[in-house]
Design an enzyme around this catalytic site. Structure first.
Site, PDB file in Angstrom:
ATOM      1  N   GLU A 149       0.850  -1.198   0.000  1.00 21.96           N
ATOM      2  CA  GLU A 149       0.000   0.000   0.000  1.00 21.96           C
ATOM      3  C   GLU A 149       0.881   1.242   0.000  1.00 21.96           C
ATOM      4  N   LYS A 150       0.553   2.172  -0.899  1.00 17.81           N
ATOM      5  CA  LYS A 150       1.422   3.341  -1.081  1.00 17.81           C
ATOM      6  C   LYS A 150       0.996   4.559  -0.279  1.00 17.81           C
ATOM      7  N   ARG A 151      -0.212   4.527   0.307  1.00 20.18           N
ATOM      8  CA  ARG A 151      -0.782   5.703   0.962  1.00 20.18           C
ATOM      9  C   ARG A 151      -0.128   6.016   2.324  1.00 20.18           C
ATOM     10  N   SER A 211      -9.919   3.219  -7.231  1.00 16.39           N
ATOM     11  CA  SER A 211     -10.416   4.209  -8.182  1.00 16.39           C
ATOM     12  C   SER A 211     -10.034   5.617  -7.729  1.00 16.39           C
ATOM     13  N   LEU A 262     -24.742  14.221  -3.372  1.00 18.26           N
ATOM     14  CA  LEU A 262     -25.841  14.468  -2.426  1.00 18.26           C
ATOM     15  C   LEU A 262     -25.385  14.337  -0.973  1.00 18.26           C
ATOM     16  N   GLU A 263     -24.493  13.378  -0.696  1.00 20.31           N
ATOM     17  CA  GLU A 263     -24.004  13.253   0.688  1.00 20.31           C
ATOM     18  C   GLU A 263     -23.211  14.495   1.090  1.00 20.31           C
ATOM     19  N   HIS A 294     -42.606  -5.140  17.721  1.00 17.47           N
ATOM     20  CA  HIS A 294     -43.373  -3.905  17.778  1.00 17.47           C
ATOM     21  C   HIS A 294     -42.951  -3.083  18.990  1.00 17.47           C
TER      22      HIS A 294
HETATM   23  P1  FAD Z   1      -9.596   1.760  -2.800  1.00 19.14           P
HETATM   24  O1  FAD Z   1     -10.302   1.908  -1.532  1.00 19.14           O
HETATM   25  O2  FAD Z   1      -9.500   2.926  -3.713  1.00 19.14           O
HETATM   26  O3  FAD Z   1      -8.141   1.253  -2.412  1.00 19.14           O
HETATM   27  C1  FAD Z   1      -7.103   1.121  -3.322  1.00 19.14           C
HETATM   28  C2  FAD Z   1      -5.790   1.360  -2.603  1.00 19.14           C
HETATM   29  O4  FAD Z   1      -4.736   0.964  -3.474  1.00 19.14           O
HETATM   30  C3  FAD Z   1      -5.532   2.818  -2.260  1.00 19.14           C
HETATM   31  O5  FAD Z   1      -5.301   2.960  -0.873  1.00 19.14           O
HETATM   32  C4  FAD Z   1      -4.290   3.191  -3.070  1.00 19.14           C
HETATM   33  O6  FAD Z   1      -3.433   4.062  -2.377  1.00 19.14           O
HETATM   34  C5  FAD Z   1      -3.646   1.848  -3.292  1.00 19.14           C
HETATM   35  N1  FAD Z   1      -2.820   1.765  -4.506  1.00 19.14           N
HETATM   36  C6  FAD Z   1      -3.156   2.129  -5.761  1.00 19.14           C
HETATM   37  N2  FAD Z   1      -2.164   1.844  -6.626  1.00 19.14           N
HETATM   38  C7  FAD Z   1      -1.165   1.286  -5.881  1.00 19.14           C
HETATM   39  C8  FAD Z   1       0.116   0.765  -6.188  1.00 19.14           C
HETATM   40  N3  FAD Z   1       0.589   0.746  -7.452  1.00 19.14           N
HETATM   41  N4  FAD Z   1       0.854   0.276  -5.177  1.00 19.14           N
HETATM   42  C9  FAD Z   1       0.397   0.268  -3.904  1.00 19.14           C
HETATM   43  N5  FAD Z   1      -0.807   0.741  -3.557  1.00 19.14           N
HETATM   44  C10 FAD Z   1      -1.581   1.230  -4.533  1.00 19.14           C
HETATM   45  N6  FAD Z   1     -18.756   2.756  -0.591  1.00 19.14           N
HETATM   46  C11 FAD Z   1     -19.650   2.184   0.221  1.00 19.14           C
HETATM   47  O7  FAD Z   1     -19.910   0.985   0.094  1.00 19.14           O
HETATM   48  N7  FAD Z   1     -20.291   2.892   1.207  1.00 19.14           N
HETATM   49  C12 FAD Z   1     -20.054   4.196   1.390  1.00 19.14           C
HETATM   50  O8  FAD Z   1     -20.647   4.818   2.278  1.00 19.14           O
HETATM   51  C13 FAD Z   1     -19.123   4.837   0.540  1.00 19.14           C
HETATM   52  N8  FAD Z   1     -18.856   6.145   0.700  1.00 19.14           N
HETATM   53  C14 FAD Z   1     -17.939   6.729  -0.115  1.00 19.14           C
HETATM   54  C15 FAD Z   1     -17.698   8.090   0.052  1.00 19.14           C
HETATM   55  C16 FAD Z   1     -16.769   8.724  -0.752  1.00 19.14           C
HETATM   56  C17 FAD Z   1     -16.516  10.205  -0.553  1.00 19.14           C
HETATM   57  C18 FAD Z   1     -16.057   7.991  -1.747  1.00 19.14           C
HETATM   58  C19 FAD Z   1     -15.038   8.661  -2.618  1.00 19.14           C
HETATM   59  C20 FAD Z   1     -16.305   6.638  -1.920  1.00 19.14           C
HETATM   60  C21 FAD Z   1     -17.249   6.004  -1.111  1.00 19.14           C
HETATM   61  N9  FAD Z   1     -17.541   4.646  -1.256  1.00 19.14           N
HETATM   62  C22 FAD Z   1     -18.475   4.069  -0.453  1.00 19.14           C
HETATM   63  C23 FAD Z   1     -16.859   3.814  -2.254  1.00 19.14           C
HETATM   64  C24 FAD Z   1     -15.712   3.005  -1.600  1.00 19.14           C
HETATM   65  O9  FAD Z   1     -14.819   3.900  -0.998  1.00 19.14           O
HETATM   66  C25 FAD Z   1     -14.989   2.163  -2.644  1.00 19.14           C
HETATM   67  O10 FAD Z   1     -15.910   1.344  -3.320  1.00 19.14           O
HETATM   68  C26 FAD Z   1     -13.925   1.279  -1.977  1.00 19.14           C
HETATM   69  O11 FAD Z   1     -12.989   2.074  -1.328  1.00 19.14           O
HETATM   70  C27 FAD Z   1     -13.240   0.403  -3.014  1.00 19.14           C
HETATM   71  O12 FAD Z   1     -12.221  -0.322  -2.426  1.00 19.14           O
HETATM   72  P2  FAD Z   1     -10.918  -0.777  -3.245  1.00 19.14           P
HETATM   73  O13 FAD Z   1     -10.078  -1.502  -2.273  1.00 19.14           O
HETATM   74  O14 FAD Z   1     -11.314  -1.435  -4.503  1.00 19.14           O
HETATM   75  O15 FAD Z   1     -10.214   0.574  -3.676  1.00 19.14           O
HETATM   76  P1  NAD Z   2     -22.288   8.678  -9.674  1.00 19.04           P
HETATM   77  O1  NAD Z   2     -22.017   7.990 -10.952  1.00 19.04           O
HETATM   78  O2  NAD Z   2     -23.108   8.024  -8.644  1.00 19.04           O
HETATM   79  O3  NAD Z   2     -22.988  10.088  -9.971  1.00 19.04           O
HETATM   80  C1  NAD Z   2     -22.447  11.050 -10.846  1.00 19.04           C
HETATM   81  C2  NAD Z   2     -23.574  11.927 -11.356  1.00 19.04           C
HETATM   82  O4  NAD Z   2     -23.013  13.019 -12.077  1.00 19.04           O
HETATM   83  C3  NAD Z   2     -24.520  11.212 -12.304  1.00 19.04           C
HETATM   84  O5  NAD Z   2     -25.832  11.328 -11.841  1.00 19.04           O
HETATM   85  C4  NAD Z   2     -24.283  11.913 -13.645  1.00 19.04           C
HETATM   86  O6  NAD Z   2     -25.448  11.989 -14.443  1.00 19.04           O
HETATM   87  C5  NAD Z   2     -23.810  13.297 -13.207  1.00 19.04           C
HETATM   88  N1  NAD Z   2     -22.984  14.025 -14.196  1.00 19.04           N
HETATM   89  C6  NAD Z   2     -21.963  13.543 -14.944  1.00 19.04           C
HETATM   90  N2  NAD Z   2     -21.451  14.530 -15.711  1.00 19.04           N
HETATM   91  C7  NAD Z   2     -22.141  15.674 -15.442  1.00 19.04           C
HETATM   92  C8  NAD Z   2     -22.082  17.029 -15.924  1.00 19.04           C
HETATM   93  N3  NAD Z   2     -21.181  17.435 -16.821  1.00 19.04           N
HETATM   94  N4  NAD Z   2     -22.958  17.938 -15.432  1.00 19.04           N
HETATM   95  C9  NAD Z   2     -23.874  17.552 -14.515  1.00 19.04           C
HETATM   96  N5  NAD Z   2     -23.977  16.283 -14.025  1.00 19.04           N
HETATM   97  C10 NAD Z   2     -23.116  15.356 -14.477  1.00 19.04           C
HETATM   98  O7  NAD Z   2     -20.835   9.078  -9.100  1.00 19.04           O
HETATM   99  P2  NAD Z   2     -20.386   9.725  -7.721  1.00 19.04           P
HETATM  100  O8  NAD Z   2     -21.518  10.287  -6.974  1.00 19.04           O
HETATM  101  O9  NAD Z   2     -19.231  10.598  -8.064  1.00 19.04           O
HETATM  102  O10 NAD Z   2     -19.873   8.471  -6.913  1.00 19.04           O
HETATM  103  C11 NAD Z   2     -18.794   7.654  -7.413  1.00 19.04           C
HETATM  104  C12 NAD Z   2     -18.853   6.260  -6.855  1.00 19.04           C
HETATM  105  O11 NAD Z   2     -18.615   6.229  -5.455  1.00 19.04           O
HETATM  106  C13 NAD Z   2     -20.204   5.606  -7.087  1.00 19.04           C
HETATM  107  O12 NAD Z   2     -19.987   4.362  -7.684  1.00 19.04           O
HETATM  108  C14 NAD Z   2     -20.799   5.470  -5.738  1.00 19.04           C
HETATM  109  O13 NAD Z   2     -21.549   4.287  -5.614  1.00 19.04           O
HETATM  110  C15 NAD Z   2     -19.589   5.429  -4.809  1.00 19.04           C
HETATM  111  N6  NAD Z   2     -20.017   6.009  -3.529  1.00 19.04           N
HETATM  112  C16 NAD Z   2     -20.887   5.321  -2.751  1.00 19.04           C
HETATM  113  C17 NAD Z   2     -21.377   5.883  -1.593  1.00 19.04           C
HETATM  114  C18 NAD Z   2     -22.325   5.102  -0.755  1.00 19.04           C
HETATM  115  O14 NAD Z   2     -22.426   3.915  -0.939  1.00 19.04           O
HETATM  116  N7  NAD Z   2     -23.021   5.728   0.190  1.00 19.04           N
HETATM  117  C19 NAD Z   2     -20.998   7.150  -1.220  1.00 19.04           C
HETATM  118  C20 NAD Z   2     -20.149   7.841  -2.033  1.00 19.04           C
HETATM  119  C21 NAD Z   2     -19.653   7.250  -3.197  1.00 19.04           C
END
Ligand code: FAD
Ligand code: NAD
Length: 471
Positions: free
Chosen positions: A36-38, A149, A190-191, A450
């Protein structure tokens, strides 16, 4: 590199996908490492995603509720003041506690934690550029790519995480902006809009589509959610496309136009949040050295056993197909390790819940009405409003409803959609029902305590094949 760094399996990325996989592999007795690079484990979810956003959502909700929703409950409060620094500190404490917890679990399960950036040298060798300086190499029989991502940038608007921000900046602002524009009305939009609006910002959400909530949310529920969020103060511009932005002045100017051609408008903001989706992250991974395929959206191509075209290199989580959700990544991690260890594994992609943690929450599992219609599947609808639920009434939290969709002929549940104060917890029951192939009658004939919000779930199931008692 020494002989000792030869592993059964190495995970590249220590996010939910990578760390869960590494723990599972350790439990299975495989010699395991996670790169992990973070500098912190837990990836996007723990560090800049799920966890910090839920901390701010919870505490900003309390702040908002104490200001606006106590009088009728018989609680008179004095002056309520925001201490943003402390709110951010509370968020950081939750994050730090959880990431340290993962480090502890690595030790417990004998997983080697390698801090640095991993890049393929060949099909079995990864070079790691270490955070503390220097480089090492690790060799592995199996490699799992879990690099996650990153947010998709908006062309022409450079992210500085202060004025033009992604979700990462939105989780760390040091003051409440006066005016905020959110590009994208999906879940992140929205969040984060909810958090900053509750703390005092004037927030406008610009969404390209005619519906908020991003992909998957049921149309009826999305409409209700939008109405409630608008009442809380959020402004929406649907069917509106952001065409360009200019952050060269003291604030940011955003040009928008009607999605189907039409009027142009300029929106002024102090802070603009870009939330138009996320894209797979593979920068610096050296994929070219092993020749792994990516699709048109840059997702790594895999088969049903998570194998790339090089069978001992697998891939899970956000960097490959499927919804970008932490719990999806977690399921895939366990299944991928089971494939490596025993040759079989399973994830039911038809039963992965989604939750939007606004207030009220929105949660769903399975298919929505739009999807069933487009597939010409005959279905029945059963709904039950929280206004008719005794617990919701006592809690003064009556916004929302439960909606069941089940097969017209067999009554088998096809989808469950909830908007309500506790939707994110309640959807677990819907997910279990779907997983077990339950009918709506199976749920309705299951005794529910209930008074609980879950009774609304039971009564919506009743409404699907018969009639609810209380509505
Ligand atoms: P990541 O969590 O992105 O982890 C990948 C890791 O790989 C990173 O730490 C990165 O530093 C590391 N990495 C990348 N390249 C390298 C490399 N070459 N060498 C070493 N390390 C590397 N999902 C939910 O289910 N519920 C939620 O409430 C929710 N809220 C979210 C809110 C926000 C603001 C965001 C942005 C996302 C949210 N998500 C939520 C989505 C969720 O965060 C992702 O689906 C989840 O983190 C994916 O896990 P992952 O391990 O695939 O990737
Ligand atoms: P999203 O794909 O859910 O929503 C992006 C929205 O932006 C879409 O509705 C799209 O139509 C709109 N859009 C795109 N281009 C636009 C433009 N030029 N002008 C106006 N609107 C535009 O993506 P997100 O909200 O960025 O979330 C990314 C990922 O992270 C999702 O896969 C989501 O599931 C995940 N995530 C999950 C949670 C959770 O589970 N509670 C919380 C945060 C993020």
């Amino acid at each position: 590199a020494s002989e000792a760094s030869e592993y059964d399996v190495v995970f590249i990325g220590g996010g939910v996908a990578g760390y869960v996989g590494a723990i599972k592999a350790g439990q299975e007795g495989l010699k395991t490492a996670c790169i992990e690079k973070r500098g912190m484990l837990g990836g996007t979810c723990l560090n800049v995603g799920c966890i910090p956003s839920k901390s701010l959502l919870n505490n900003s909700h309390l702040y908002h509720q104490i200001q606006h929703d106590t009088k009728k409950r018989g609680i008179d409060v004095g002056e309520v003041k925001l201490n943003l620094t402390q709110m951010m500190k509370a968020k950081d404490e939750s994050v730090n506690g959880l990431t340290k917890g993962v480090e502890f679990l690595f030790k417990k399960n004998k997983v080697d934690y390698i801090k640095g950036t991993g890049a393929f040298m060949d099909e079995h060798t990864i070079a790691v550029n270490l955070i503390d300086g220097g480089e090492t190499q690790v060799k592995a029989k199996n490699i799992v790519i879990a690099t996650g991502s990153e947010s998709t940038p908006f062309p022409g608007l450079e992210i500085d995480e202060k004025k033009v921000i992604t979700s990462t900046g939105a989780l760390a602002l040091t003051e409440v902006p006066k005016k905020m524009v959110v590009i994208g009305g999906g879940i992140i939009g929205l969040e984060m809009a909810s958090v900053w609006s509750r703390l005092g910002a004037e927030v406008t959400v610009v969404e390209f589509l005619g519906q908020i909530g991003g992909p998957g949310m049921d149309g009826d529920i999305a409409k209700q959610s939008q109405k409630i969020l608008a009442k809380q103060g959020l402004k929406f511009k649907l069917n509106t496309k952001v065409t360009s932005g200019d952050a060269s002045g003291s604030g940011v100017k955003i040009e928008v136009e009607a999605a189907k051609g039409g009027k142009n408008e300029t929106l002024d903001a102090d802070v603009v949040l870009v939330a138009i989706g996320r894209r797979p992250y593979t920068e610096g991974l050296g994929l070219e050295n092993v020749g792994i395929d990516v699709d048109e959206r840059k997702r790594l191509v895999i088969d049903q056993e998570y194998r790339t075209k090089i069978p001992h290199i697998r891939c899970i989580g956000d960097v490959t197909f499927g919804p970008m959700l932490a719990h999806k990544a977690e399921e895939e991690a366990v299944a991928a390790v089971e494939y490596i260890k025993k040759g079989t594994g399973h994830v039911n992609y038809a039963a992965i819940p989604s939750v939007m943690y606004t207030h009220p929450e929105v949660a769903w599992v399975g298919q929505n009405e739009q999807e069933l219609k487009s597939q010409k599947i005959d279905y029945k609808v059963g709904t039950f409003p929280f206004t008719a639920n005794s617990r919701a009434k006592t809690n003064l939290e009556t916004d929302g409803m439960v909606k069941f969709l089940s097969d017209s002929k067999t009554d088998r549940i096809l989808g469950v959609h909830i908007i309500g104060a506790n939707a994110g917890e309640m959807i677990a029951e819907g997910t279990l029902a779907l997983e077990y192939g339950a009918s709506s009658e199976d749920v309705a004939r299951t005794c529910h305590a209930h008074p609980t919000l879950a009774e609304a779930f039971k009564e919506a199931a009743m409404a699907t094949y018969s009639q609810p008692i209380h509505f």
